[in-house]
Design a protein around this motif. Structure first.
Motif, PDB file in Angstrom:
ATOM      1  N   ILE A  23       0.872  -1.179   0.000  1.00 58.96           N
ATOM      2  CA  ILE A  23       0.000   0.000   0.000  1.00 58.96           C
ATOM      3  C   ILE A  23       0.907   1.226   0.000  1.00 58.96           C
ATOM      4  CG2 ILE A  23      -1.726   1.323   1.272  1.00 58.96           C
ATOM      5  CD1 ILE A  23      -2.658  -1.368   2.476  1.00 58.96           C
ATOM      6  N   LEU A  24       0.885   1.980  -1.095  1.00 58.33           N
ATOM      7  CA  LEU A  24       1.741   3.149  -1.213  1.00 58.33           C
ATOM      8  C   LEU A  24       0.958   4.395  -0.802  1.00 58.33           C
ATOM      9  CD1 LEU A  24       4.227   3.949  -4.071  1.00 58.33           C
ATOM     10  CD2 LEU A  24       3.002   5.744  -2.877  1.00 58.33           C
ATOM     11  N   VAL A  25       1.477   5.081   0.202  1.00 56.84           N
ATOM     12  CA  VAL A  25       0.896   6.330   0.698  1.00 56.84           C
ATOM     13  C   VAL A  25       1.886   7.455   0.430  1.00 56.84           C
ATOM     14  CG1 VAL A  25      -0.023   7.575   2.689  1.00 56.84           C
ATOM     15  CG2 VAL A  25      -0.277   5.081   2.558  1.00 56.84           C
ATOM     16  N   ASP A  26       1.436   8.499  -0.242  1.00 52.09           N
ATOM     17  CA  ASP A  26       2.232   9.721  -0.386  1.00 52.09           C
ATOM     18  C   ASP A  26       1.528  10.805   0.415  1.00 52.09           C
ATOM     19  OD1 ASP A  26       3.269  12.234  -1.226  1.00 52.09           O
ATOM     20  OD2 ASP A  26       3.961  11.360  -3.103  1.00 52.09           O
ATOM     21  N   THR A  27       2.236  11.386   1.364  1.00 51.79           N
ATOM     22  CA  THR A  27       1.601  12.340   2.270  1.00 51.79           C
ATOM     23  C   THR A  27       1.596  13.779   1.767  1.00 51.79           C
ATOM     24  OG1 THR A  27       3.693  12.523   3.490  1.00 51.79           O
ATOM     25  CG2 THR A  27       2.026  11.009   4.367  1.00 51.79           C
ATOM     26  N   HIS A  28       2.199  14.015   0.584  1.00 47.81           N
ATOM     27  CA  HIS A  28       2.215  15.418   0.148  1.00 47.81           C
ATOM     28  C   HIS A  28       2.339  15.540  -1.364  1.00 47.81           C
ATOM     29  CE1 HIS A  28       2.535  19.662   1.413  1.00 47.81           C
ATOM     30  NE2 HIS A  28       3.087  19.795   0.221  1.00 47.81           N
ATOM     31  N   ASN A  29       1.255  15.980  -2.000  1.00 48.24           N
ATOM     32  CA  ASN A  29       1.245  16.266  -3.433  1.00 48.24           C
ATOM     33  C   ASN A  29       0.418  17.535  -3.639  1.00 48.24           C
ATOM     34  OD1 ASN A  29       0.251  16.256  -6.259  1.00 48.24           O
ATOM     35  ND2 ASN A  29       1.256  14.273  -6.388  1.00 48.24           N
ATOM     36  N   ASP A  63      -1.754   4.190  -3.875  1.00 48.01           N
ATOM     37  CA  ASP A  63      -3.031   3.699  -3.347  1.00 48.01           C
ATOM     38  C   ASP A  63      -3.741   4.735  -2.484  1.00 48.01           C
ATOM     39  OD1 ASP A  63      -2.800   0.751  -4.153  1.00 48.01           O
ATOM     40  OD2 ASP A  63      -0.938   1.065  -3.040  1.00 48.01           O
ATOM     41  N   TYR A  64      -2.968   5.669  -1.941  1.00 49.61           N
ATOM     42  CA  TYR A  64      -3.497   6.546  -0.890  1.00 49.61           C
ATOM     43  C   TYR A  64      -2.742   7.868  -1.011  1.00 49.61           C
ATOM     44  CZ  TYR A  64      -4.792   7.455   4.136  1.00 49.61           C
ATOM     45  OH  TYR A  64      -5.268   7.954   5.320  1.00 49.61           O
ATOM     46  N   GLN A  65      -3.440   8.917  -1.433  1.00 50.85           N
ATOM     47  CA  GLN A  65      -2.798  10.206  -1.620  1.00 50.85           C
ATOM     48  C   GLN A  65      -3.398  11.260  -0.704  1.00 50.85           C
ATOM     49  OE1 GLN A  65      -0.092  11.147  -3.895  1.00 50.85           O
ATOM     50  NE2 GLN A  65      -0.205  12.666  -2.242  1.00 50.85           N
ATOM     51  N   LEU A  66      -2.526  11.933   0.045  1.00 49.82           N
ATOM     52  CA  LEU A  66      -2.942  13.107   0.800  1.00 49.82           C
ATOM     53  C   LEU A  66      -2.644  14.328  -0.064  1.00 49.82           C
ATOM     54  CD1 LEU A  66      -1.705  11.085   3.469  1.00 49.82           C
ATOM     55  CD2 LEU A  66      -3.418  12.693   4.314  1.00 49.82           C
ATOM     56  N   PHE A  67      -3.705  15.008  -0.465  1.00 53.11           N
ATOM     57  CA  PHE A  67      -3.597  16.140  -1.375  1.00 53.11           C
ATOM     58  C   PHE A  67      -3.370  17.417  -0.580  1.00 53.11           C
ATOM     59  CE2 PHE A  67      -5.872  12.955  -3.766  1.00 53.11           C
ATOM     60  CZ  PHE A  67      -5.404  13.108  -5.070  1.00 53.11           C
ATOM     61  N   SER A  68      -2.274  18.101  -0.881  1.00 46.49           N
ATOM     62  CA  SER A  68      -1.962  19.336  -0.185  1.00 46.49           C
ATOM     63  C   SER A  68      -2.954  20.432  -0.568  1.00 46.49           C
ATOM     64  CB  SER A  68      -0.547  19.789  -0.544  1.00 46.49           C
ATOM     65  OG  SER A  68      -0.255  21.023   0.070  1.00 46.49           O
ATOM     66  N   VAL A  69      -3.396  21.157   0.453  1.00 45.41           N
ATOM     67  CA  VAL A  69      -4.233  22.348   0.274  1.00 45.41           C
ATOM     68  C   VAL A  69      -3.349  23.519   0.662  1.00 45.41           C
ATOM     69  CG1 VAL A  69      -6.286  23.557   1.108  1.00 45.41           C
ATOM     70  CG2 VAL A  69      -6.361  21.076   0.744  1.00 45.41           C
ATOM     71  N   TRP A  70      -2.986  24.353  -0.322  1.00 46.85           N
ATOM     72  CA  TRP A  70      -1.937  25.343  -0.076  1.00 46.85           C
ATOM     73  C   TRP A  70      -2.242  26.680  -0.714  1.00 46.85           C
ATOM     74  CZ3 TRP A  70       1.194  27.997  -3.600  1.00 46.85           C
ATOM     75  CH2 TRP A  70       2.230  28.752  -3.037  1.00 46.85           C
ATOM     76  N   ARG A  95     -17.167  12.847 -10.345  1.00 49.94           N
ATOM     77  CA  ARG A  95     -17.121  12.380 -11.741  1.00 49.94           C
ATOM     78  C   ARG A  95     -16.461  11.017 -11.871  1.00 49.94           C
ATOM     79  NH1 ARG A  95     -15.360  17.872 -12.664  1.00 49.94           N
ATOM     80  NH2 ARG A  95     -13.187  17.151 -12.901  1.00 49.94           N
ATOM     81  N   ASN A  96     -15.719  10.607 -10.835  1.00 50.03           N
ATOM     82  CA  ASN A  96     -14.910   9.381 -10.931  1.00 50.03           C
ATOM     83  C   ASN A  96     -15.094   8.507  -9.696  1.00 50.03           C
ATOM     84  OD1 ASN A  96     -12.918   9.971 -13.408  1.00 50.03           O
ATOM     85  ND2 ASN A  96     -13.143  11.862 -12.225  1.00 50.03           N
ATOM     86  N   SER A  97     -16.348   8.256  -9.331  1.00 51.29           N
ATOM     87  CA  SER A  97     -16.631   7.501  -8.104  1.00 51.29           C
ATOM     88  C   SER A  97     -16.133   6.062  -8.179  1.00 51.29           C
ATOM     89  CB  SER A  97     -18.128   7.516  -7.808  1.00 51.29           C
ATOM     90  OG  SER A  97     -18.855   6.959  -8.892  1.00 51.29           O
ATOM     91  N   ASP A  98     -15.858   5.582  -9.386  1.00 52.09           N
ATOM     92  CA  ASP A  98     -15.329   4.227  -9.557  1.00 52.09           C
ATOM     93  C   ASP A  98     -13.810   4.174  -9.378  1.00 52.09           C
ATOM     94  OD1 ASP A  98     -15.067   5.797 -11.887  1.00 52.09           O
ATOM     95  OD2 ASP A  98     -14.846   4.012 -13.150  1.00 52.09           O
ATOM     96  N   LYS A  99     -13.167   5.333  -9.244  1.00 56.62           N
ATOM     97  CA  LYS A  99     -11.706   5.380  -9.176  1.00 56.62           C
ATOM     98  C   LYS A  99     -11.167   6.046  -7.920  1.00 56.62           C
ATOM     99  CE  LYS A  99     -11.558   5.896 -14.217  1.00 56.62           C
ATOM    100  NZ  LYS A  99     -11.294   6.851 -15.308  1.00 56.62           N
ATOM    101  N   LEU A 100     -11.970   6.899  -7.285  1.00 62.02           N
ATOM    102  CA  LEU A 100     -11.459   7.781  -6.232  1.00 62.02           C
ATOM    103  C   LEU A 100     -12.475   7.927  -5.115  1.00 62.02           C
ATOM    104  CD1 LEU A 100      -9.452  10.197  -5.382  1.00 62.02           C
ATOM    105  CD2 LEU A 100     -10.954  11.654  -6.726  1.00 62.02           C
ATOM    106  N   VAL A 101     -12.007   7.846  -3.861  1.00 62.67           N
ATOM    107  CA  VAL A 101     -12.875   8.027  -2.691  1.00 62.67           C
ATOM    108  C   VAL A 101     -12.226   9.023  -1.738  1.00 62.67           C
ATOM    109  CG1 VAL A 101     -13.857   6.923  -0.644  1.00 62.67           C
ATOM    110  CG2 VAL A 101     -13.855   5.701  -2.818  1.00 62.67           C
ATOM    111  N   ILE A 102     -12.955  10.074  -1.377  1.00 61.82           N
ATOM    112  CA  ILE A 102     -12.472  10.978  -0.323  1.00 61.82           C
ATOM    113  C   ILE A 102     -12.847  10.340   1.005  1.00 61.82           C
ATOM    114  CG2 ILE A 102     -12.631  13.275   0.703  1.00 61.82           C
ATOM    115  CD1 ILE A 102     -13.162  14.370  -2.102  1.00 61.82           C
ATOM    116  N   ALA A 103     -11.844   9.776   1.666  1.00 62.10           N
ATOM    117  CA  ALA A 103     -12.066   8.949   2.856  1.00 62.10           C
ATOM    118  C   ALA A 103     -12.007   9.795   4.122  1.00 62.10           C
ATOM    119  CB  ALA A 103     -11.022   7.843   2.915  1.00 62.10           C
ATOM    120  N   LEU A 118      -8.504   4.853  -5.414  1.00 64.44           N
ATOM    121  CA  LEU A 118      -7.537   5.732  -4.770  1.00 64.44           C
ATOM    122  C   LEU A 118      -8.150   6.350  -3.515  1.00 64.44           C
ATOM    123  CD1 LEU A 118      -4.764   7.243  -4.926  1.00 64.44           C
ATOM    124  CD2 LEU A 118      -5.993   9.063  -6.143  1.00 64.44           C
ATOM    125  N   VAL A 119      -7.476   6.162  -2.379  1.00 62.69           N
ATOM    126  CA  VAL A 119      -7.874   6.819  -1.138  1.00 62.69           C
ATOM    127  C   VAL A 119      -7.390   8.263  -1.218  1.00 62.69           C
ATOM    128  CG1 VAL A 119      -7.621   6.892   1.364  1.00 62.69           C
ATOM    129  CG2 VAL A 119      -7.710   4.683   0.181  1.00 62.69           C
TER     130      VAL A 119
END
Length: 381
Positions: A23-29, A63-70, A95-103, A118-119
């Protein structure tokens, strides 16, 4: 030669297998800001435009992306801007409920991973965006914000940044004031992770003495390897280890290799008129730099460090506090330069190959790629 080629192909296949089973988690994009600045959408093919897009997250094994709000400290109404960035991801998710979930919960995360979606969660990069209002902090959490970086390079009234603490003309309070400590306690109470990337040393130690939960550095490296104030000194790294937290490696060349600064300054000076023109047209300075880096890609690539220089940071942190306290916080789409082998989100498997080459077990590699963050997430909830 044939035998060598076979071994190389076998090694690459082995790395891909470990990479995509973990499970790959990136904490900052920073792709949300990049998409707004460039007037594009994350569910488009952004090859050649951004480091990231929805399809390439999947291809790179994220698998799991934390999207930066900046936004920087100059942006008017930073809370409104933050909400706009979150709205943009909610629109993509719709638009992409089959690919992405805001968890928002651990159950959401588990369900999304099981369904191979994608988490997605948010990390607010800069405490100035709560505008000194704990209710706004709570609203952020309810929208899916899972960590807040207490400061960006600017300082809210209640916490001092790394940049301001080293500035002799800074007249504000150094460290956390009483309200700042209330912010940390409120984050602990809600289950929002405290992020110490960007904070000054006084703020860092006040956090360590205030928090009751493990913390993160969402995108920071080791000062001993690259002595810039955005990186963590050894005593800070050790303190994060004792706290049970995790340091997520930042791919930005200037935080990887101290020699990059001078080269990048010359590059920016050469293209200063174009940068000034973009800023004059309304683009935030950081993204003007990024756009020019993309425009002159060959010139920009020539001054980038090698992946091995980033791995020196990894090795140093592991030597101090162990493999249980390191993760990934790329800073993709918020930077104009990364190590040569890490051009976009498609290149994460290259990092996994570097871990295999160092002899790490499958178990330890899985911890670094995401398991360590998942542990800290659960410890905060």
């Amino acid at each position: 030669m044939k035998h060598l080629l076979f071994l190389l192909l076998s090694f690459s296949t082995f790395a891909q297998d470990i990479h995509f089973k973990s499970i790959l988690v990136d904490t900052h994009n920073d792709c949300l800001t990049a998409c707004i600045e460039k007037n594009v959408s994350l569910d488009q093919d952004l090859t050649g435009i951004n480091h990231s897009d929805l399809a390439r997250f999947k291809k790179g094994g994220v698998d799991y992306q934390l999207f930066s709000v900046w936004c920087d400290g100059e942006k008017a109404n930073p809370y409104v801007w933050a909400m706009r960035e979150m709205d943009s991801l909610y629109a993509v998710a719709a638009r992409n409920s089959d690919k992405l979930v805001i968890a928002k919960t651990w159950k959401d995360i588990q369900r999304a991973l099981k369904e191979q979606k994608l988490v997605a969660q948010f990390g607010v990069e800069g405490g100035h965006m709560i505008e000194n209002d704990l209710q706004k902090l709570e609203t952020f959490y309810n929208r899916g914000v899972q960590y807040m970086t207490l400061t960006w390079n600017n300082s809210p009234s209640w916490a001092s940044s790394h940049a301001d603490e080293k500035n002799p003309s800074f007249k504000g309070h150094k460290g956390l004031n009483d309200f700042g400590k209330k912010v940390v306690k409120k984050m602990n109470q809600m289950g929002m992770l405290v992020d110490v990337s960007h904070v000054g040393e006084a703020t860092f130690w006040d956090v360590i003495n205030t928090t009751t939960k493990p913390i993160i550095a969402s995108h920071s490296n080791a000062y001993s390897v690259c002595p810039v104030s955005r990186n963590l000194k050894d005593e800070q790294i050790i303190a994060i280890g004792k706290n049970g937290g995790v340091i997520h490696l930042n791919f930005y060349s200037a935080f990887v290799d101290i020699d990059f600064w001078q080269k990048d300054e010359a590059f920016r000076k050469k293209h200063s008129s174009e940068i000034d023109s973009l800023v004059g047209a309304g683009m935030q300075m950081e993204y003007a730099f990024n756009l020019i880096g993309d425009k002159y890609a060959a010139e920009s690539d020539a001054i980038k460090p090698d992946l091995e220089q980033l791995m020196k940071h990894f090795d140093h942190i592991v030597k101090l506090i162990g493999v249980d306290h390191v993760g990934l916080g790329s800073d993709f789409d918020g930077i104009n330069s990364a190590p040569k082998q890490l051009k976009t989100v498609l290149d994460y498997p290259v990092f996994t190959q570097a871990l295999i080459a160092r002899g790490y077990s499958n178990k330890d590699i899985s911890k670094v790629l995401g398991g360590n963050f998942l542990r800290v997430y659960q410890a905060n909830h």
